[in-house]
Design a protein around this motif. Structure first.
Motif, PDB file in Angstrom:
ATOM      1  N   HIS A  67       0.851  -1.184   0.000  1.00 30.95           N
ATOM      2  CA  HIS A  67       0.000   0.000   0.000  1.00 30.95           C
ATOM      3  C   HIS A  67       0.892   1.241   0.000  1.00 30.95           C
TER       4      HIS A  67
ATOM      5  N   ARG B  12       4.962   0.545  -0.681  1.00 32.48           N
ATOM      6  CA  ARG B  12       5.975  -0.188   0.072  1.00 32.48           C
ATOM      7  C   ARG B  12       5.560  -1.628   0.342  1.00 32.48           C
TER       8      ARG B  12
ATOM      9  N   ARG C 272      -4.704   1.389  -1.005  1.00 27.73           N
ATOM     10  CA  ARG C 272      -4.451  -0.055  -0.971  1.00 27.73           C
ATOM     11  C   ARG C 272      -4.522  -0.701  -2.355  1.00 27.73           C
TER      12      ARG C 272
ATOM     13  N   VAL D  45       8.553   1.032  13.537  1.00 19.93           N
ATOM     14  CA  VAL D  45       8.202   2.134  12.635  1.00 19.93           C
ATOM     15  C   VAL D  45       7.830   3.369  13.452  1.00 19.93           C
TER      16      VAL D  45
END
Ligand code: T46
Length: 130
Positions: A49, A95, A121, A108
């Protein structure tokens, strides 16, 4: 495509290593959320996404994994295998995270709280957005 990788300063002494991350000093945005993934099964591909506005720094604080970045024009694969390295992932960047070692912990740092409406998405929608 320019890959932006941060190399953080480890504060090592005879006891081991410590890395400290401060927003704006070490991280180029205000950190509003931290999340991490672990126990990722062999062969799993996560992500898939892009984000409309979210910026993030990905740090594999244990083990290793690979990140595939795609800005719609170019693709790059970035291995993450050092706990003092962070990969900056901008908005409008597709990614995928894959090739996780069994001991991988991918942390993250995110510029925004979780917001499902910020996700793109569908790859065709992503290409239309850029
Ligand atoms: C990204 C990559 C690098 C939450 O409830 N809060 C959160 O902050 C996050 C990130 C996820 N979730 C929930 C939503 C799903 O039910 O956790 C579940 C797994 O999330 P997702 O499938 O989105 O995870 P990944 O690994 O595909 O993607 C994540 C981030 O969502 C995404 O923003 O850039 O890591």
């Amino acid at each position: 495509m320019q890959v932006v990788k941060y190399v953080f300063q480890p504060h090592g002494d005879e006891r081991g290593q410590l890395v400290s991350l401060e927003e704006h000093n070490d991280i180029p945005f205000q950190i509003k959320r931290v999340y991490y993934m672990y126990d990722t099964l062999s062969g799993v591909v996560r992500g898939g996404h892009a984000h409309k506005s979210l910026e993030q720094i990905l740090i594999c604080i244990h083990g290793s994994c690979k990140i595939r970045l795609d800005n719609g024009y170019e693709k790059k694969i970035v291995p993450l295998e050092k706990p003092y390295e962070g990969l900056y992932v901008s908005n409008n960047m597709w990614r995928e995270m894959y090739d996780f070692s069994s001991d991988a912990v991918l942390m993250v740092l995110a510029s925004e709280i979780y917001d499902e409406s910020d996700y793109i998405r569908n790859y065709d929608d992503f290409i239309k957005c850029i």
